[in-house]
Write a protein that holds these residues in place. Structure first.
Motif, PDB file in Angstrom:
ATOM      1  N   TYR A   8      33.977  72.198  86.845  1.00 28.89           N
ATOM      2  CA  TYR A   8      33.558  72.569  85.483  1.00 28.89           C
ATOM      3  C   TYR A   8      34.754  72.663  84.530  1.00 28.89           C
ATOM      4  N   ARG A   9      35.960  72.655  85.081  1.00 26.60           N
ATOM      5  CA  ARG A   9      37.137  72.770  84.211  1.00 26.60           C
ATOM      6  C   ARG A   9      37.203  71.619  83.212  1.00 26.60           C
ATOM      7  N   TRP A  10      36.663  70.459  83.575  1.00 30.86           N
ATOM      8  CA  TRP A  10      36.706  69.321  82.653  1.00 30.86           C
ATOM      9  C   TRP A  10      35.689  69.472  81.525  1.00 30.86           C
ATOM     10  N   VAL A  11      34.610  70.194  81.792  1.00 31.65           N
ATOM     11  CA  VAL A  11      33.685  70.535  80.700  1.00 31.65           C
ATOM     12  C   VAL A  11      34.387  71.454  79.704  1.00 31.65           C
ATOM     13  N   ILE A  12      35.155  72.415  80.222  1.00 25.57           N
ATOM     14  CA  ILE A  12      35.917  73.321  79.369  1.00 25.57           C
ATOM     15  C   ILE A  12      36.911  72.534  78.519  1.00 25.57           C
ATOM     16  N   VAL A  13      37.618  71.606  79.128  1.00 23.31           N
ATOM     17  CA  VAL A  13      38.604  70.812  78.401  1.00 23.31           C
ATOM     18  C   VAL A  13      37.938  69.992  77.297  1.00 23.31           C
ATOM     19  N   THR A  14      36.824  69.339  77.631  1.00 21.56           N
ATOM     20  CA  THR A  14      36.144  68.484  76.652  1.00 21.56           C
ATOM     21  C   THR A  14      35.599  69.299  75.486  1.00 21.56           C
ATOM     22  N   ALA A  15      34.896  70.391  75.800  1.00 20.55           N
ATOM     23  CA  ALA A  15      34.349  71.237  74.739  1.00 20.55           C
ATOM     24  C   ALA A  15      35.463  71.823  73.876  1.00 20.55           C
ATOM     25  N   SER A  16      36.544  72.242  74.520  1.00 19.15           N
ATOM     26  CA  SER A  16      37.669  72.824  73.785  1.00 19.15           C
ATOM     27  C   SER A  16      38.299  71.802  72.851  1.00 19.15           C
ATOM     28  N   ALA A  17      38.492  70.570  73.348  1.00 22.00           N
ATOM     29  CA  ALA A  17      39.101  69.515  72.526  1.00 22.00           C
ATOM     30  C   ALA A  17      38.266  69.246  71.278  1.00 22.00           C
ATOM     31  N   LEU A  18      36.943  69.204  71.428  1.00 18.77           N
ATOM     32  CA  LEU A  18      36.074  68.917  70.286  1.00 18.77           C
ATOM     33  C   LEU A  18      36.045  70.080  69.298  1.00 18.77           C
ATOM     34  N   ILE A  19      36.006  71.303  69.811  1.00 18.17           N
ATOM     35  CA  ILE A  19      36.027  72.479  68.923  1.00 18.17           C
ATOM     36  C   ILE A  19      37.329  72.537  68.142  1.00 18.17           C
ATOM     37  N   LEU A  20      38.438  72.279  68.827  1.00 17.88           N
ATOM     38  CA  LEU A  20      39.740  72.299  68.153  1.00 17.88           C
ATOM     39  C   LEU A  20      39.857  71.172  67.129  1.00 17.88           C
ATOM     40  N   ALA A  21      39.271  70.018  67.428  1.00 14.68           N
ATOM     41  CA  ALA A  21      39.327  68.901  66.484  1.00 14.68           C
ATOM     42  C   ALA A  21      38.711  69.288  65.151  1.00 14.68           C
ATOM     43  N   ILE A  22      37.554  69.893  65.196  1.00 19.93           N
ATOM     44  CA  ILE A  22      36.838  70.222  63.962  1.00 19.93           C
ATOM     45  C   ILE A  22      37.472  71.422  63.256  1.00 19.93           C
ATOM     46  N   SER A  23      37.704  72.487  64.008  1.00 19.60           N
ATOM     47  CA  SER A  23      38.163  73.735  63.382  1.00 19.60           C
ATOM     48  C   SER A  23      39.604  73.656  62.910  1.00 19.60           C
ATOM     49  N   MET A  24      40.502  73.194  63.772  1.00 19.06           N
ATOM     50  CA  MET A  24      41.911  73.146  63.385  1.00 19.06           C
ATOM     51  C   MET A  24      42.183  72.020  62.392  1.00 19.06           C
ATOM     52  N   GLY A  25      41.421  70.924  62.511  1.00 16.40           N
ATOM     53  CA  GLY A  25      41.559  69.876  61.516  1.00 16.40           C
ATOM     54  C   GLY A  25      41.230  70.373  60.128  1.00 16.40           C
ATOM     55  N   ALA A  26      40.242  71.263  60.035  1.00 16.35           N
ATOM     56  CA  ALA A  26      39.838  71.795  58.732  1.00 16.35           C
ATOM     57  C   ALA A  26      40.815  72.826  58.199  1.00 16.35           C
ATOM     58  N   ILE A  27      41.252  73.760  59.045  1.00 17.28           N
ATOM     59  CA  ILE A  27      42.023  74.894  58.541  1.00 17.28           C
ATOM     60  C   ILE A  27      43.512  74.597  58.438  1.00 17.28           C
ATOM     61  N   VAL A  28      44.052  73.725  59.290  1.00 17.18           N
ATOM     62  CA  VAL A  28      45.500  73.509  59.311  1.00 17.18           C
ATOM     63  C   VAL A  28      45.946  72.580  58.191  1.00 17.18           C
ATOM     64  N   ASN A  29      45.303  71.422  58.056  1.00 20.76           N
ATOM     65  CA  ASN A  29      45.720  70.514  56.989  1.00 20.76           C
ATOM     66  C   ASN A  29      44.558  69.781  56.345  1.00 20.76           C
ATOM     67  N   GLY A  30      43.340  70.318  56.517  1.00 20.32           N
ATOM     68  CA  GLY A  30      42.179  69.702  55.889  1.00 20.32           C
ATOM     69  C   GLY A  30      42.260  69.689  54.378  1.00 20.32           C
ATOM     70  N   MET A  31      42.989  70.646  53.798  1.00 17.14           N
ATOM     71  CA  MET A  31      43.124  70.711  52.343  1.00 17.14           C
ATOM     72  C   MET A  31      43.982  69.595  51.772  1.00 17.14           C
ATOM     73  N   SER A  32      44.688  68.848  52.617  1.00 16.87           N
ATOM     74  CA  SER A  32      45.585  67.812  52.092  1.00 16.87           C
ATOM     75  C   SER A  32      44.827  66.767  51.282  1.00 16.87           C
ATOM     76  N   ALA A  33      43.583  66.482  51.667  1.00 11.24           N
ATOM     77  CA  ALA A  33      42.795  65.497  50.933  1.00 11.24           C
ATOM     78  C   ALA A  33      42.312  66.033  49.590  1.00 11.24           C
ATOM     79  N   PHE A  34      42.363  67.355  49.412  1.00 10.62           N
ATOM     80  CA  PHE A  34      41.851  67.972  48.185  1.00 10.62           C
ATOM     81  C   PHE A  34      42.939  68.189  47.133  1.00 10.62           C
ATOM     82  N   ILE A  35      44.208  67.988  47.493  1.00  7.57           N
ATOM     83  CA  ILE A  35      45.294  68.349  46.569  1.00  7.57           C
ATOM     84  C   ILE A  35      45.202  67.576  45.257  1.00  7.57           C
ATOM     85  N   VAL A  36      45.204  66.261  45.334  1.00 11.74           N
ATOM     86  CA  VAL A  36      45.163  65.454  44.108  1.00 11.74           C
ATOM     87  C   VAL A  36      43.818  65.587  43.384  1.00 11.74           C
ATOM     88  N   PRO A  37      42.656  65.539  44.072  1.00 18.02           N
ATOM     89  CA  PRO A  37      41.390  65.736  43.358  1.00 18.02           C
ATOM     90  C   PRO A  37      41.304  67.084  42.637  1.00 18.02           C
TER      91      PRO A  37
END
Length: 402
Positions: free
Chosen positions: A10-39
């Motif tokens: 089951y450790r690979w289920v943990i890895v997969t779920a974790s990777a997807l959660i981190l993709a969405i959440s950290m992508g948004a909070i860490v540098n997701g605002m970069s696309a909004f700077i000029v607009p």
């Protein structure tokens, strides 16, 4: 690294779920605002430094929140803390679609970081490490690769959402997507089963907890604030730098997207490298790679060159966060791992916030990004000096123990 010691499938289920959660959440909070700077600059007339402070507020919330959410996860378990975090983060992005004043964005993103992202990152990364008795470097590399995918994918997708739905619509669509995807993924998270004697021995053979945990935390905290100052400057300001060269937002976003797609491979490679040569040497290799190249971005003026340079830079830069996470996995005991991650990554997020803000502030002051990227390079050098002291301490402790 291959071991005859059995590990739970089951450790690979943990890895997969974790990777997807981190993709969405950290992508948004860490540098997701970069696309909004000029607009946002065009629509509201705000300076880039002011807009970058929105990102600063979110990352500062993430930094301070990790001090509470990491220990809470050690006590209460991963799943309930992460479910709370993804709910808060999604609702904050929905609320952002209704905001129109700077102070509202500052407050909302601080809440999104403190109660949202901070309840995701330390618990998830600690959980991945705890599910693996051996070979944790590659597993953490895979989970960390998910974060890299998000940090490239979220700004890339956001540029199209902004074009199609406007700034408010982009925030709203992102919030709905977060809740629809991350809540089901969070339900897959579980606590690892108790280890048997053979598994504990195999895990102990990979770890090096001879240096006091507090020393590890202090040294890594000092190093990572500088490392992430270097790292976050292009993460937050590569898109506007490319736009300043006369390229469209979608073209600029595609460069960082490609860079962070390559970073997926880099994080996997450096996770494996950590299993082979050790966590701290792998971390130092990646940091040196990033530091040597970061200033070069300011000399580029063609889109093709940006793509090539970003691909090379992205592979090496990618190993930095993997190196940090694997180092903490190897140098801290399981009972304090999430807490250590919360403290050290707090300083890492400080660095992210500093790097993102100083990039915008120095641009407003000088009219270009030269000074900002120079500060990034100097911070990378200082990080290498500090982390080298911890490497010497761990090797000295191993010699004494032998």
């Amino acid at each position: 690294m291959t071991s005859p010691v059995p590990q739970p499938q089951y450790r690979w289920v943990i890895v997969t779920a974790s990777a997807l959660i981190l993709a969405i959440s950290m992508g948004a909070i860490v540098n997701g605002m970069s696309a909004f700077i000029v607009p946002m600059q065009d629509q509201f007339g705000w300076a880039r430094g002011q807009i970058a402070l929105i990102n600063f507020a979110g990352i500062m919330g993430l930094a301070f929140g990790g001090l509470f959410m990491g220990p809470l996860s050690d006590r209460k378990g991963t799943r309930p803390v992460v479910i709370f975090g993804v709910t808060v983060l999604g609702l904050c992005y929905l609320a952002a679609s209704l905001m129109s004043a700077l102070w509202q964005f500052y407050l909302l993103f601080f809440v999104a970081g403190f109660f949202g992202a901070a309840a995701i990152f330390p618990p998830v990364m600690a959980a991945v490490g705890n599910w693996f008795f051996v070979g944790a470097g590659m597993a953490i590399g895979i989970a960390s690769a998910g974060q890299a995918l998000g940090q490239g994918g979220v700004p890339f997708v956001s540029s199209f959402l902004i074009k199609s739905f406007g700034i408010s619509g982009a925030f709203g669509v992102t919030g709905v997507f977060m809740l629809a995807t991350m809540l089901p993924l969070s339900l897959l998270l579980r606590q690892p089963p108790a280890a048997n004697d053979a598994q504990r021995m195999a895990s102990a053979a990979e770890e090096n907890t001879l240096v006091p945990t507090n020393t590890v935390i202090v040294t890594m905290s000092a190093a990572i604030i500088l490392c992430c100052t270097c790292m976050s400057t292009p993460l937050m300001h590569l898109v506007p730098l490319i736009q300043d060269r006369g390229f469209a937002a979608s073209e600029a976003g595609s460069v960082i997207f490609v860079m962070l797609l390559v970073a997926i491979v880099g994080r996997l490679a450096f996770g494996k490298l950590a299993d082979v040569i050790g966590a701290l040497p792998a971390y130092m290799t990646a940091t040196a790679w990033m530091t040597a190249m970061v200033f070069g971005f300011i000399y580029i003026d063609t889109l093709a060159t940006f793509y090539v340079y970003a691909i090379i830079y992205g592979f090496g830069y990618a190993g930095v966060m993997t190196g940090v996470l694997v180092s903490l996995r190897m140098l801290t005991p399981p009972s304090r791992r999430a807490s250590a991650l919360g403290i050290v990554t707090m300083f890492g997020w400080f660095g992210h916030a500093i790097g993102g803000y100083q990039g915008g502030a120095l641009y407003d002051l000088t009219g270009n990004y030269t000074a900002a990227y120079a500060v990034a390079a100097v911070a990378g050098v200082l990080n290498l000096i500090i982390v080298s002291t911890l490497l010497r301490k761990t090797r000295r402790a191993q010699v004494v123990a032998a």
